[in-house]
Design a protein around this motif. Structure first.
Motif: not given
Lengths: 340, 261
Positions: A222, A229, A235, B98-102, B110-111, B114, B147, B161-162
């Motif tokens: 994770l 990213l 962050e 590996n997705p975020f737990p969101k 998210f990416g 930020i 997830l 996501r990428a």
């Protein structure tokens, strides 16, 4: 067979294969064949004896676990029956509606809210101290500290958990209170503020250690995903690691809260014995646990109403911590992320 | 000799973990807009080299990179280069999804957030999910956890996501090794679709996959050292059809014909 061994022995660079090759290449008759023969007289397992041993071990284990369950049941039942006896004399509405706690006086009043308010006060102060301290040290330990720093910090933190609470109590009374009195002039000698703050120090290792476990358990993949990213370390920690560890962190805080509610010595020594209703941290106050200490130490005759208040207060304490534990159990199951 | 279109270019790159050498003397160019596959047996250093391209090895305390890697002709490991900024230009998809737990939406947003994205987030999320061929499957459950998706969907979410932060290069580290054949096929189709807009470097154990998706293939091999560890090195790097049909090295031929590995 022969082909295999030739192939393998041609690859001596791979260490394990070369060992296999040696075994395969060695002449067959060199293996002591007697011990691998099919002679049944060499094999006489006593199945019945091992079954009996199994049964014995299972019974002993069962007995021991039954003792702990029986103890819990015994405590709950004692609390229950004594509390029922108490409420036969003092109606339950008086217990929850009266605003004074004076069971030892002639004009006895039984407003548990007085003791609950004191417990809530000291516990809130404790959490206000322990949550930032514990959580930040957990983050520091698991994310920022180098192995060397960690090696010193972690045991130092755990020493805090090993300090006897009576020592904490006198530390609060004789060191923290005089110190605070220099800053806050109106502070009484016994007060909820210093007791709560030291209580907070006492439960900090609990939050730190359990939160650190939760943060540590967040899979590396994770963090890598976040870094890939273009996220910075901060962050990544704030937006990915902490949310992923949230259930464990909340569980650690709830455990710390129930520990603070049940903690006795520190508040009994430093917060005083003055049952007053209100949330003023500067004055002396009496928590549920401190009351139990006071009555247990006195010469209250068994069976008297003052004696039975012990159990009523004890039950209240028990129900509160049980409620918290059930909530934490539910929360963790509801919000735990499963990674495989 | 550096070809003018190379996005990434490695010159005599060696990677150490602690004092032990993991990969030695790798030199290759990744041409812009192409798909390059890294193949080779386990422990040959193909993932290690891949992780040098977006400086993920920085996160491993013991790792040390020698030699030179340039990204658009600038030294990737130069003193003024910010690894965080590099990673937003060179994205990565990992071996296990590996997705975020969101929520699915937040996984994408998210990416972008930020990286200071100021545009319309809903459009970006939709566009990225469409790009990753996932939109139709998830458009009604963007608030559900990432997830909760299947493994193949999770991996496409990771690709989305990428893609969302609009990188120039996407590095893929065995992106299908944890997936079933049908999900693998979908990811491969997706990689081919993305190839025009992005430069893609994909590490794979699966030689058929390399031959199906890539324009160029680099074959890595490993040899044992006296100390008992393995050191990876680049054997041959050429257009994929040459690697699979007329490789210059015998080791390459043995590997692609399945004689070892």
């Amino acid at each position: 067979m022969l082909l295999d061994s030739v192939c393998l022995s041609q690859r001596p660079k791979l260490r394990f294969n070369s060992k296999i090759a040696e075994i395969l290449a060695s002449p067959r008759q060199s293996v002591p064949m007697e011990s691998f023969s099919q002679n049944p007289s060499l094999w006489q397992p006593n199945r019945q004896a091992s079954q009996q041993t199994d049964l014995l071990v299972r019974s002993i284990l069962g007995l021991f676990s039954f003792v702990s369950v029986a103890t819990t049941a015994g405590i709950v039942l004692t609390l229950f029956f004594e509390t029922v006896d108490f409420f036969r004399v003092i109606p339950i509405w008086r217990f929850f509606s009266e605003t004074r706690w004076t069971p030892l006086f002639a004009s006895a009043q039984f407003g548990i809210i007085v003791l609950i308010s004191a417990t809530v006060l000291t516990t809130s102060i404790a959490i206000a101290v322990a949550l930032p301290l514990g959580l930040l040290s957990a983050i520091c330990l698991s994310e920022y500290a180098s192995p060397k720093v960690r090696q010193i910090l972690k045991p130092a933190l755990e020493v805090l958990a090993g300090v006897p609470t009576v020592v904490y109590g006198y530390f609060a009374l004789l060191f923290v209170t005089p110190l605070l009195q220099k800053i806050i002039p109106g502070l009484q000698g016994f007060n909820a503020l210093s007791a709560g703050m030291v209580l907070g120090i006492a439960i900090t290792p609990l939050i730190a250690s359990l939160s650190e476990d939760a943060i540590y358990a967040v899979p590396r993949s994770l963090r890598d995903g976040s870094y890939a990213l273009g996220a910075t370390k901060r962050e990544t920690i704030v937006s990915v690691v902490l949310p992923a560890a949230l259930s464990g962190i909340v569980a650690s805080v709830i455990l710390a809260v129930s520990r603070a509610i049940g903690e006795t010595m520190i508040v009994a020594i430093a917060a005083g014995q003055n049952a007053t209703l209100g949330l003023n941290p500067l004055v002396s106050t009496m928590t549920m646990t401190a009351y139990i200490v006071q009555v247990s130490l006195g010469d209250t005759p068994a069976g008297s109403i003052a004696y039975q208040t012990l159990f009523a207060v004890g039950t209240t304490l028990f129900v509160m911590t049980l409620g918290l534990n059930v909530f934490s159990f539910w929360f963790v199951r509801r919000f735990r992320e499963k990674y495989d | 000799m550096q070809s003018p279109t190379a996005v990434l270019s490695a010159r005599s790159v060696s990677v150490y973990y602690g004092s032990s050498l993991a990969v030695r003397q790798v030199s290759l160019d990744i041409p812009r807009g192409e798909i390059v596959a890294f193949i080779g047996p386990s422990g040959c250093g193909k993932s290690t080299i891949l992780r040098c391209f977006n400086r993920m090895n920085d996160l491993v305390a013991s790792a040390r990179v020698e030699g030179q890697i340039t990204y658009n002709d600038r030294d990737l490991y130069g003193p003024k280069v910010d690894a965080v900024a590099i990673r937003s230009r060179i994205g990565m998809v990992f071996q296990r999804p590996n997705p975020f737990p969101k929520s699915i939406y937040e996984n994408i947003a998210f990416g972008a957030r930020i990286n200071g994205y100021r545009g319309n987030m809903d459009e970006l999320v939709e566009g990225s999910l469409r790009r990753a061929a996932l939109w139709d499957e998830v458009k009604d459950k963007l608030r559900d956890s990432g997830l909760a998706l299947s493994g193949g969907q999770q991996q496409r979410l990771c690709i989305a996501r990428a893609v969302a932060i609009q990188p120039e290069v996407i590095l893929m580290d065995e992106p299908c090794s944890a997936l079933d054949p049908i999900s693998t096929l979908r990811i491969e189709e997706l990689i081919k679709e993305l190839s025009g807009d992005y430069t893609i470097v994909i590490v794979t154990h699966n030689m058929q996959q390399a031959s199906r998706v890539s324009d160029r293939t680099a074959f890595f091999n490993a040899e044992a050292t006296d100390a008992g560890s393995k050191v990876g090195y680049l054997v041959e790097y050429d257009r994929t059809e040459r690697i699979f049909h007329e490789p210059a090295q015998e080791a390459t031929r043995d590997y692609v014909t399945g004689r070892f590995g």
